[in-house]
Design a protein around this motif. Structure first.
Motif, PDB file in Angstrom:
ATOM      1  N   THR A   1      51.665  15.540  -7.246  1.00  0.00           N
ATOM      2  CA  THR A   1      52.653  14.530  -7.624  1.00  0.00           C
ATOM      3  C   THR A   1      53.482  14.165  -6.400  1.00  0.00           C
ATOM      4  OG1 THR A   1      54.122  16.324  -8.257  1.00  0.00           O
ATOM      5  CG2 THR A   1      52.933  15.222 -10.030  1.00  0.00           C
ATOM      6  N   SER A   2      54.177  13.065  -6.504  1.00  0.00           N
ATOM      7  CA  SER A   2      55.073  12.651  -5.412  1.00  0.00           C
ATOM      8  C   SER A   2      56.476  13.124  -5.743  1.00  0.00           C
ATOM      9  CB  SER A   2      55.060  11.137  -5.292  1.00  0.00           C
ATOM     10  OG  SER A   2      55.680  10.563  -6.419  1.00  0.00           O
ATOM     11  N   PHE A   3      57.330  13.100  -4.769  1.00  0.00           N
ATOM     12  CA  PHE A   3      58.730  13.460  -4.978  1.00  0.00           C
ATOM     13  C   PHE A   3      59.317  12.565  -6.080  1.00  0.00           C
ATOM     14  CE2 PHE A   3      63.246  12.999  -4.105  1.00  0.00           C
ATOM     15  CZ  PHE A   3      63.648  14.312  -3.990  1.00  0.00           C
ATOM     16  N   SER A   4      59.044  11.262  -5.981  1.00  0.00           N
ATOM     17  CA  SER A   4      59.601  10.333  -6.972  1.00  0.00           C
ATOM     18  C   SER A   4      59.152  10.690  -8.384  1.00  0.00           C
ATOM     19  CB  SER A   4      59.187   8.895  -6.674  1.00  0.00           C
ATOM     20  OG  SER A   4      59.576   8.542  -5.379  1.00  0.00           O
TER      21      SER A   4
ATOM     22  N   ARG B   1      62.099  11.494   6.335  1.00  0.00           N
ATOM     23  CA  ARG B   1      62.996  11.045   5.253  1.00  0.00           C
ATOM     24  C   ARG B   1      63.783  12.204   4.665  1.00  0.00           C
ATOM     25  NH1 ARG B   1      59.391   8.208   0.874  1.00  0.00           N
ATOM     26  NH2 ARG B   1      58.022   9.973   1.296  1.00  0.00           N
TER      27      ARG B   1
ATOM     28  N   ARG C   1      65.189  13.330   1.274  1.00  0.00           N
ATOM     29  CA  ARG C   1      64.921  12.968  -0.120  1.00  0.00           C
ATOM     30  C   ARG C   1      66.067  13.415  -1.008  1.00  0.00           C
ATOM     31  NH1 ARG C   1      59.655  11.470  -0.741  1.00  0.00           N
ATOM     32  NH2 ARG C   1      60.778  10.009  -2.050  1.00  0.00           N
TER      33      ARG C   1
ATOM     34  N   GLU D   1      61.525  15.482   4.602  1.00  0.00           N
ATOM     35  CA  GLU D   1      60.061  15.391   4.675  1.00  0.00           C
ATOM     36  C   GLU D   1      59.619  14.579   5.878  1.00  0.00           C
ATOM     37  OE1 GLU D   1      58.070  16.065   0.569  1.00  0.00           O
ATOM     38  OE2 GLU D   1      58.873  14.035   0.656  1.00  0.00           O
TER      39      GLU D   1
ATOM     40  N   SER E   1      56.262  12.896   7.231  1.00  0.00           N
ATOM     41  CA  SER E   1      54.863  12.558   6.916  1.00  0.00           C
ATOM     42  C   SER E   1      54.189  11.963   8.140  1.00  0.00           C
ATOM     43  CB  SER E   1      54.796  11.500   5.820  1.00  0.00           C
ATOM     44  OG  SER E   1      55.470  11.925   4.687  1.00  0.00           O
TER      45      SER E   1
ATOM     46  N   SER F   1      58.613   4.720  -3.139  1.00  0.00           N
ATOM     47  CA  SER F   1      57.767   5.905  -3.168  1.00  0.00           C
ATOM     48  C   SER F   1      56.609   5.638  -2.204  1.00  0.00           C
ATOM     49  CB  SER F   1      57.236   6.114  -4.589  1.00  0.00           C
ATOM     50  OG  SER F   1      56.017   6.823  -4.572  1.00  0.00           O
ATOM     51  N   LEU F   2      56.449   6.539  -1.263  1.00  0.00           N
ATOM     52  CA  LEU F   2      55.351   6.398  -0.295  1.00  0.00           C
ATOM     53  C   LEU F   2      54.008   6.369  -1.015  1.00  0.00           C
ATOM     54  CD1 LEU F   2      54.299   6.500   2.649  1.00  0.00           C
ATOM     55  CD2 LEU F   2      54.390   8.984   2.493  1.00  0.00           C
ATOM     56  N   TYR F   3      53.856   7.257  -1.997  1.00  0.00           N
ATOM     57  CA  TYR F   3      52.570   7.318  -2.695  1.00  0.00           C
ATOM     58  C   TYR F   3      52.279   6.029  -3.458  1.00  0.00           C
ATOM     59  CZ  TYR F   3      51.654  12.234  -1.629  1.00  0.00           C
ATOM     60  OH  TYR F   3      51.388  13.411  -0.998  1.00  0.00           O
TER      61      TYR F   3
ATOM     62  N   ARG G   1      51.620  20.052   3.593  1.00  0.00           N
ATOM     63  CA  ARG G   1      50.613  19.500   2.680  1.00  0.00           C
ATOM     64  C   ARG G   1      49.661  18.571   3.424  1.00  0.00           C
ATOM     65  NH1 ARG G   1      52.022  15.865  -2.712  1.00  0.00           N
ATOM     66  NH2 ARG G   1      52.884  17.808  -3.463  1.00  0.00           N
TER      67      ARG G   1
ATOM     68  N   GLU H   1      47.270  12.023   4.530  1.00  0.00           N
ATOM     69  CA  GLU H   1      48.648  12.294   4.911  1.00  0.00           C
ATOM     70  C   GLU H   1      48.801  13.769   5.253  1.00  0.00           C
ATOM     71  OE1 GLU H   1      51.156  13.120   1.691  1.00  0.00           O
ATOM     72  OE2 GLU H   1      52.926  12.169   2.527  1.00  0.00           O
TER      73      GLU H   1
ATOM     74  N   VAL I   1      51.982  16.338   5.822  1.00  0.00           N
ATOM     75  CA  VAL I   1      53.435  16.400   5.638  1.00  0.00           C
ATOM     76  C   VAL I   1      53.985  17.777   5.899  1.00  0.00           C
ATOM     77  CG1 VAL I   1      55.324  15.784   4.075  1.00  0.00           C
ATOM     78  CG2 VAL I   1      53.035  14.994   3.612  1.00  0.00           C
TER      79      VAL I   1
ATOM     80  N   TYR J   1      62.430  22.236   1.652  1.00  0.00           N
ATOM     81  CA  TYR J   1      63.094  22.072   0.366  1.00  0.00           C
ATOM     82  C   TYR J   1      64.229  23.074   0.241  1.00  0.00           C
ATOM     83  CZ  TYR J   1      59.842  18.751  -1.644  1.00  0.00           C
ATOM     84  OH  TYR J   1      59.128  17.617  -1.905  1.00  0.00           O
TER      85      TYR J   1
HETATM   86  C1  GLP Z   1      56.019  15.030  -2.151  1.00  0.00           C
HETATM   87  C2  GLP Z   1      55.071  15.612  -1.138  1.00  0.00           C
HETATM   88  C3  GLP Z   1      54.945  14.784   0.109  1.00  0.00           C
HETATM   89  C4  GLP Z   1      54.797  13.314  -0.185  1.00  0.00           C
HETATM   90  C5  GLP Z   1      55.890  12.847  -1.128  1.00  0.00           C
HETATM   91  C6  GLP Z   1      55.714  11.388  -1.521  1.00  0.00           C
HETATM   92  O1  GLP Z   1      57.343  15.306  -1.842  1.00  0.00           O
HETATM   93  N1  GLP Z   1      55.442  16.975  -0.773  1.00  0.00           N
HETATM   94  O2  GLP Z   1      53.782  15.214   0.751  1.00  0.00           O
HETATM   95  O3  GLP Z   1      54.867  12.561   0.996  1.00  0.00           O
HETATM   96  O4  GLP Z   1      55.858  13.625  -2.293  1.00  0.00           O
HETATM   97  O5  GLP Z   1      56.814  11.054  -2.297  1.00  0.00           O
HETATM   98  P1  GLP Z   1      57.223   9.587  -2.660  1.00  0.00           P
HETATM   99  O6  GLP Z   1      55.991   8.917  -3.171  1.00  0.00           O
HETATM  100  O7  GLP Z   1      58.312   9.730  -3.664  1.00  0.00           O
HETATM  101  O8  GLP Z   1      57.710   8.917  -1.393  1.00  0.00           O
END
Ligand code: GLP
Length: 247
Positions: free
Chosen positions: A92-95, A138, A140, A150, A152, A171-173, A217, A228, A230, A234
């Protein structure tokens, strides 16, 4: 329908159904839909997105087969049970993590630079030594509180436009999915405890030397290509991870 921030891009090489699918995925997250909540009907969706019914169905079908939505005969489409809450075992992403906890994610973009890959990162991303990389650092935040730092790394040649697209709320993802057609498949991650150095501590709003969780990751897309790499830190006072062990 709760406001949707995104538009389809007719000129993009990414198929419309795929763009729509990713917009709907983000919508579930951003509108805070919970398992069992009703998803907008095909009629409502067509009004909002000018696509053919076939394209819309293809996007919806994929979300159903990914287990994010369920169809109930004669009643409509609903958010599938259980999927919004994810543990350490899911990619999953942070978001997504924050939305699923009812918190609003944001970022402070500390820097976006281009660099050259050293041996280690080149090997992790399966790129040649000194390949050009985009490095994004970034902070977060969740409901405005710093949670993680983070950094990346992505291949610059493929993701050059990223810098223009990435903002404090993004969200990067989802950008990688929607604008670059990335289909995430899996990630490898390690976790270790370290002490926060002074810059990290001040950004994270913790004491220098406080424990933080260092996560590394590598995220892979379908087909096995790493997309990616990263490194993240945390806050250990705000984070607890859960893994399920099976015999
Ligand atoms: C998590 C992962 C990161 C990834 C990030 C993307 O925090 N550990 O590897 O880059 O999610 O988050 P977002 O899509 O919210 O930017």
């Amino acid at each position: 329908m709760h406001q949707v921030r995104y538009k389809l891009d007719e000129n993009s090489p990414i198929p419309l159904y795929y763009q729509l699918k990713e917009i709907m995925r983000d919508y579930i997250m951003e509108a805070g839909l919970k398992p069992g909540d009703r998803f907008p009907s095909e009629r409502e969706l067509i009004k909002r997105f000018p696509v053919s019914r076939m394209t819309l169905r293809q996007a919806l079908n994929e979300l159903v087969s990914e287990g994010l939505l369920v169809r109930k005969r004669g009643r409509g489409t609903f958010v599938a049970p259980g999927k919004m809450l994810q543990g350490l075992h899911s990619l999953t992403s942070f978001s997504e993590d924050m939305y699923s906890r009812g918190l609003t994610p944001s970022s402070r973009i500390l820097s976006v630079t281009t660099t050259r890959a050293g041996q280690t990162i080149a090997a992790k991303l399966d790129l040649p030594y000194e390949a050009e990389l985009i490095r994004i650092e970034r902070l977060r935040l969740a409901d405005g509180t710093p949670m993680a730092l983070e950094t990346s790394h992505l291949e610059a040649r493929r993701f050059r436009k990223l810098q223009e697209l990435l903002g404090d709320k993004s969200s990067l993802y989802s950008i990688l999915r929607r604008h670059f057609g990335v289909k995430f498949a899996r990630a490898e991650e390690t976790l270790e405890a370290v002490a926060a150095k002074s810059r990290e501590a001040s950004l994270l709003d913790i004491e220098k030397g406080a424990p933080v969780l260092f996560r590394e990751r590598i995220t892979y897309e379908e087909g096995g290509n790493p997309v990616e790499y990263v490194q993240s830190l945390y806050r250990a006072d705000r984070y607890k991870f859960r893994v399920e062990l099976v015999l």
